[in-house]
Design a protein around this motif. Structure first.
Motif, PDB file in Angstrom:
ATOM      1  N   ARG A 215      14.560  10.887   9.893  1.00  0.00           N
ATOM      2  CA  ARG A 215      14.147  10.092  11.230  1.00  0.00           C
ATOM      3  C   ARG A 215      13.057   8.790  11.187  1.00  0.00           C
ATOM      4  O   ARG A 215      13.068   8.193  11.984  1.00  0.00           O
ATOM      5  N   CYS A 216      12.187   9.028  10.192  1.00  0.00           N
ATOM      6  CA  CYS A 216      11.219   8.101  10.369  1.00  0.00           C
ATOM      7  C   CYS A 216      11.524   6.373  10.362  1.00  0.00           C
ATOM      8  O   CYS A 216      12.237   6.073   9.374  1.00  0.00           O
ATOM      9  N   PRO A 217      11.120   5.973  11.439  1.00  0.00           N
ATOM     10  CA  PRO A 217      11.586   4.512  11.660  1.00  0.00           C
ATOM     11  C   PRO A 217      11.263   3.479  10.683  1.00  0.00           C
ATOM     12  O   PRO A 217      11.677   2.416  10.367  1.00  0.00           O
ATOM     13  N   LYS A 218       9.946   3.876  10.005  1.00  0.00           N
ATOM     14  CA  LYS A 218       9.451   2.690   8.942  1.00  0.00           C
ATOM     15  C   LYS A 218       9.823   3.476   7.826  1.00  0.00           C
ATOM     16  O   LYS A 218       9.487   2.642   6.518  1.00  0.00           O
ATOM     17  N   GLY A 219      10.987   4.151   7.564  1.00  0.00           N
ATOM     18  CA  GLY A 219      11.517   4.487   6.023  1.00  0.00           C
ATOM     19  C   GLY A 219      10.403   5.188   5.264  1.00  0.00           C
ATOM     20  O   GLY A 219      10.633   5.153   3.986  1.00  0.00           O
ATOM     21  N   ALA A 221       8.533   8.643   3.637  1.00  0.00           N
ATOM     22  CA  ALA A 221       9.080  10.091   3.365  1.00  0.00           C
ATOM     23  C   ALA A 221       8.195  11.123   3.499  1.00  0.00           C
ATOM     24  O   ALA A 221       7.625  11.525   2.394  1.00  0.00           O
ATOM     25  N   PRO A 222       7.753  11.451   4.615  1.00  0.00           N
ATOM     26  CA  PRO A 222       6.733  12.677   4.664  1.00  0.00           C
ATOM     27  C   PRO A 222       7.002  13.852   3.965  1.00  0.00           C
ATOM     28  O   PRO A 222       6.046  14.447   3.537  1.00  0.00           O
ATOM     29  N   THR A 223       8.406  14.283   3.817  1.00  0.00           N
ATOM     30  CA  THR A 223       8.556  15.367   2.790  1.00  0.00           C
ATOM     31  C   THR A 223       8.051  15.229   1.387  1.00  0.00           C
ATOM     32  O   THR A 223       7.654  16.326   1.031  1.00  0.00           O
TER      33      THR A 223
HETATM   34  S1  SF4 Z   1       5.706   8.952   9.537  1.00  0.00           S
HETATM   35 FE1  SF4 Z   1       4.682   7.786  10.958  1.00  0.00          FE
HETATM   36  S2  SF4 Z   1       6.027   6.064  11.316  1.00  0.00           S
HETATM   37 FE2  SF4 Z   1       7.342   7.729  10.363  1.00  0.00          FE
HETATM   38  S3  SF4 Z   1       7.812   8.745  12.132  1.00  0.00           S
HETATM   39 FE3  SF4 Z   1       6.040   9.842  11.366  1.00  0.00          FE
HETATM   40  S4  SF4 Z   1       4.625   8.995  12.965  1.00  0.00           S
HETATM   41 FE4  SF4 Z   1       6.495   7.762  12.784  1.00  0.00          FE
END
Ligand code: SF4
Ligand code: SF4
Ligand code: FES
Length: 242
Positions: A215-219, A221-223
């Motif tokens: 879902r992150c709109p900035k592309g 990869a928190p995972t």
């Molecule tokens: S990582 Fe940052 S930019 Fe991406 S969805 Fe989360 S809060 Fe938004």
């Protein structure tokens, strides 16, 4: 009839606090119309009591995120044509955050978790030292670049079912920020930061199913960032550093 051929859009918007209700508005369609355009039209032309947030309108400030037809999205860069269902929109505040009113959430706990995850840069140098340079093409800089463009929109946070299940979980954005700083060779507190994210409510609570990354709109990869934290925290633990 396709949504793009309609002259009006039926928009149901959450009104009130936790115990509010959906209210219907009919909004004229226009070319390249974004979801934020729709909400702004309603607030300026139809109902000035509607509360919502935005600032930049160009995908930089992270303040316009809402739940659009059940999915968390930034709204200034979401075109109606791409998300309307049967010629309509249902807009609610982001999930996993307390609602203040209408489409506005209290972002306090989201940013408190950034602080709890050690999200503040702790320089190894003082203001009297020379600026420490990191070569743009170095592996260290590239590791930071991979996660640094976060705009703090909380779309990932609202999309994370572990945050829903356990509200103390630090969440994808705070952990992504922590990983950025762990990789920052100018930072002087990597061990304290790893200790901050290695607890029960930290990186090890992530189930790695990647709803945040999808879902992150900035592309971003928190995972992947969280997986990096897991590895780094485990290594530090085995070395007796945590
Ligand atoms: S990582 Fe940052 S930019 Fe991406 S969805 Fe989360 S809060 Fe938004
Ligand atoms: S991968 Fe981890 S942080 Fe991302 S949505 Fe799943 S549990 Fe949450
Ligand atoms: S209004 Fe700034 S990101 Fe959408």
């Amino acid at each position: 009839m396709k949504a793009r051929e309609r002259t009006t859009l039926a928009v149901d918007i959450w009104r009130g606090g936790v115990h509010g209700r959906l209210q219907r508005y009919d909004v004229p369609r226009s070319g390249s119309q974004t979801v934020l355009d729709v909400v702004t039209h309603i607030q300026r032309r139809l109902d000035p009591t509607l509360a919502y947030r935005y600032a930049c309108r160009v995908g930089m400030c992270g303040s316009c995120a809402m739940t659009v037809n059940g999915v968390a999205r930034w709204t200034c860069r979401t075109h109606v044509d791409k998300v309307a269902v049967d010629g309509g929109l249902e807009l609610r505040p982001l999930a996993n955050l307390p609602v203040i009113r209408d489409l506005v959430c209290d972002m306090g706990e989201f940013f408190d978790k950034w602080a709890a995850a050690g999200g503040r840069f702790e320089s190894r140098r003082t203001r009297r030292d020379a600026v420490m340079r990191v070569a743009p093409d170095s592996p260290a800089r590239r590791a930071v670049d991979a996660a640094i463009e976060c705009i703090g929109c909380a779309v990932c946070y609202a999309s994370c079912d572990i945050v829903t299940a356990r509200p103390d979980y630090l969440g994808p954005a705070a952990l992504n920020r922590a990983w950025t700083l762990v990789n920052d060779v100018r930072d002087g507190a990597p061990r304290a930061r790893l200790a901050a994210v290695a607890g029960d409510a930290g990186c090890h609570a992530c189930h790695t199913q990647a709803g945040c990354t999808e879902r992150c709109p900035k592309g971003l990869a928190p995972t992947a960032s969280i997986a990096g934290l897991k590895r780094a925290a485990t290594r530090a633990l085995l070395r007796g550093e945590l």
